[in-house]
Design a protein around this motif. Structure first.
Motif, PDB file in Angstrom:
ATOM      1  N   GLU A  97       0.839  -1.205   0.000  1.00  0.00           N
ATOM      2  CA  GLU A  97       0.000   0.000   0.000  1.00  0.00           C
ATOM      3  C   GLU A  97       0.871   1.252   0.000  1.00  0.00           C
ATOM      4  O   GLU A  97       0.601   2.206  -0.729  1.00  0.00           O
ATOM      5  N   PHE A  98       1.904   1.230   0.817  1.00  0.00           N
ATOM      6  CA  PHE A  98       2.798   2.381   0.889  1.00  0.00           C
ATOM      7  C   PHE A  98       3.474   2.630  -0.455  1.00  0.00           C
ATOM      8  O   PHE A  98       3.582   3.764  -0.898  1.00  0.00           O
ATOM      9  N   LEU A  99       3.916   1.553  -1.093  1.00  0.00           N
ATOM     10  CA  LEU A  99       4.583   1.700  -2.394  1.00  0.00           C
ATOM     11  C   LEU A  99       3.629   2.208  -3.463  1.00  0.00           C
ATOM     12  O   LEU A  99       4.035   2.945  -4.361  1.00  0.00           O
ATOM     13  N   LYS A 100       2.348   1.830  -3.373  1.00  0.00           N
ATOM     14  CA  LYS A 100       1.370   2.329  -4.346  1.00  0.00           C
ATOM     15  C   LYS A 100       1.092   3.818  -4.129  1.00  0.00           C
ATOM     16  O   LYS A 100       0.936   4.568  -5.083  1.00  0.00           O
ATOM     17  N   GLU A 101       1.022   4.232  -2.860  1.00  0.00           N
ATOM     18  CA  GLU A 101       0.702   5.624  -2.547  1.00  0.00           C
ATOM     19  C   GLU A 101       1.877   6.558  -2.796  1.00  0.00           C
ATOM     20  O   GLU A 101       1.680   7.723  -3.127  1.00  0.00           O
ATOM     21  N   ASN A 102       3.092   6.069  -2.597  1.00  0.00           N
ATOM     22  CA  ASN A 102       4.278   6.924  -2.693  1.00  0.00           C
ATOM     23  C   ASN A 102       5.219   6.366  -3.745  1.00  0.00           C
ATOM     24  O   ASN A 102       5.720   5.268  -3.606  1.00  0.00           O
ATOM     25  N   SER A 103       5.452   7.151  -4.751  1.00  0.00           N
ATOM     26  CA  SER A 103       6.358   6.709  -5.807  1.00  0.00           C
ATOM     27  C   SER A 103       7.589   7.603  -5.825  1.00  0.00           C
ATOM     28  O   SER A 103       7.785   8.386  -6.733  1.00  0.00           O
ATOM     29  N   PHE A 104       8.396   7.506  -4.785  1.00  0.00           N
ATOM     30  CA  PHE A 104       9.589   8.345  -4.738  1.00  0.00           C
ATOM     31  C   PHE A 104      10.816   7.628  -5.264  1.00  0.00           C
ATOM     32  O   PHE A 104      11.891   8.197  -5.287  1.00  0.00           O
ATOM     33  N   PHE A 105      10.670   6.382  -5.677  1.00  0.00           N
ATOM     34  CA  PHE A 105      11.777   5.671  -6.309  1.00  0.00           C
ATOM     35  C   PHE A 105      11.654   5.871  -7.811  1.00  0.00           C
ATOM     36  O   PHE A 105      10.807   5.300  -8.455  1.00  0.00           O
ATOM     37  N   LYS A 106      12.509   6.693  -8.346  1.00  0.00           N
ATOM     38  CA  LYS A 106      12.395   7.048  -9.756  1.00  0.00           C
ATOM     39  C   LYS A 106      13.432   6.363 -10.637  1.00  0.00           C
ATOM     40  O   LYS A 106      13.263   6.296 -11.831  1.00  0.00           O
ATOM     41  N   ASP A 107      14.495   5.837 -10.055  1.00  0.00           N
ATOM     42  CA  ASP A 107      15.522   5.209 -10.878  1.00  0.00           C
ATOM     43  C   ASP A 107      15.115   3.782 -11.234  1.00  0.00           C
ATOM     44  O   ASP A 107      14.289   3.167 -10.579  1.00  0.00           O
ATOM     45  N   GLU A 108      15.711   3.267 -12.283  1.00  0.00           N
ATOM     46  CA  GLU A 108      15.348   1.945 -12.807  1.00  0.00           C
ATOM     47  C   GLU A 108      15.713   0.818 -11.851  1.00  0.00           C
ATOM     48  O   GLU A 108      14.985  -0.157 -11.729  1.00  0.00           O
ATOM     49  N   GLU A 109      16.841   0.953 -11.180  1.00  0.00           N
ATOM     50  CA  GLU A 109      17.291  -0.100 -10.273  1.00  0.00           C
ATOM     51  C   GLU A 109      16.293  -0.289  -9.120  1.00  0.00           C
ATOM     52  O   GLU A 109      15.943  -1.420  -8.788  1.00  0.00           O
ATOM     53  N   SER A 110      15.827   0.803  -8.555  1.00  0.00           N
ATOM     54  CA  SER A 110      14.854   0.712  -7.464  1.00  0.00           C
ATOM     55  C   SER A 110      13.526   0.159  -7.968  1.00  0.00           C
ATOM     56  O   SER A 110      12.886  -0.644  -7.280  1.00  0.00           O
TER      57      SER A 110
END
Length: 140
Positions: A97-110
């Motif tokens: 749920e947290f990952l769906k709400e917050n998309s602060f990982f913008k690089d491809e590796e993450s």
């Protein structure tokens, strides 16, 4: 300058300091806004780390209880194992749920690591079923 009225002269003398004060004020406000954005981003990372830490803790507990469950050949630790599965699933769901709400990982590796996590969490259900039915191998 001798042609200007006294009122206009005072206005011109005050105009430069007022302009400088306004520019410095806007600069200060902008800096505080940038710091606020950075703090919010840091706070989101802390929430992410809290969720990951909770998940790791619950999965480690599940692993320990599952070992006890397997060693007893399902005779004991059945309730504890099922309870721990529920707790681990709750932690997985909170993190998802947290990952769906917050998309602060913008690089491809993450993004790849998050994708791997989602795939591995789906495989966890299969491994649990094998574990409960005592069909699990040492590799799993």
């Amino acid at each position: 300058m001798s042609n200007l009225k006294l009122q206009n002269k005072i206005f011109l003398i005050l105009l430069l300091p007022l302009a400088v004060i306004l520019i410095l004020s806007f600069n200060s406000i902008f800096d505080k806004y940038q710091k606020n954005l950075e703090m919010n981003k840091s706070l989101q990372y802390l929430y992410f780390l809290k969720n990951v830490s909770s998940l790791i803790h619950d999965l480690q507990k599940e692993r320990s209880v599952s070992i006890l469950f397997l060693e007893s050949y399902t005779k004991s630790f059945d309730v504890e194992y099922k309870n721990q599965i529920v707790k681990s699933d709750e932690s997985i769901n909170k993190l998802n749920e947290f990952l769906k709400e917050n998309s602060f990982f913008k690089d491809e590796e993450s993004a790849k690591k998050i994708s791997d996590f989602i795939n591995n969490s789906k495989q966890l259900t299969e491994i649990r079923q094998k574990n409960i039915s005592l069909q699990i191998s040492k590799q799993d």
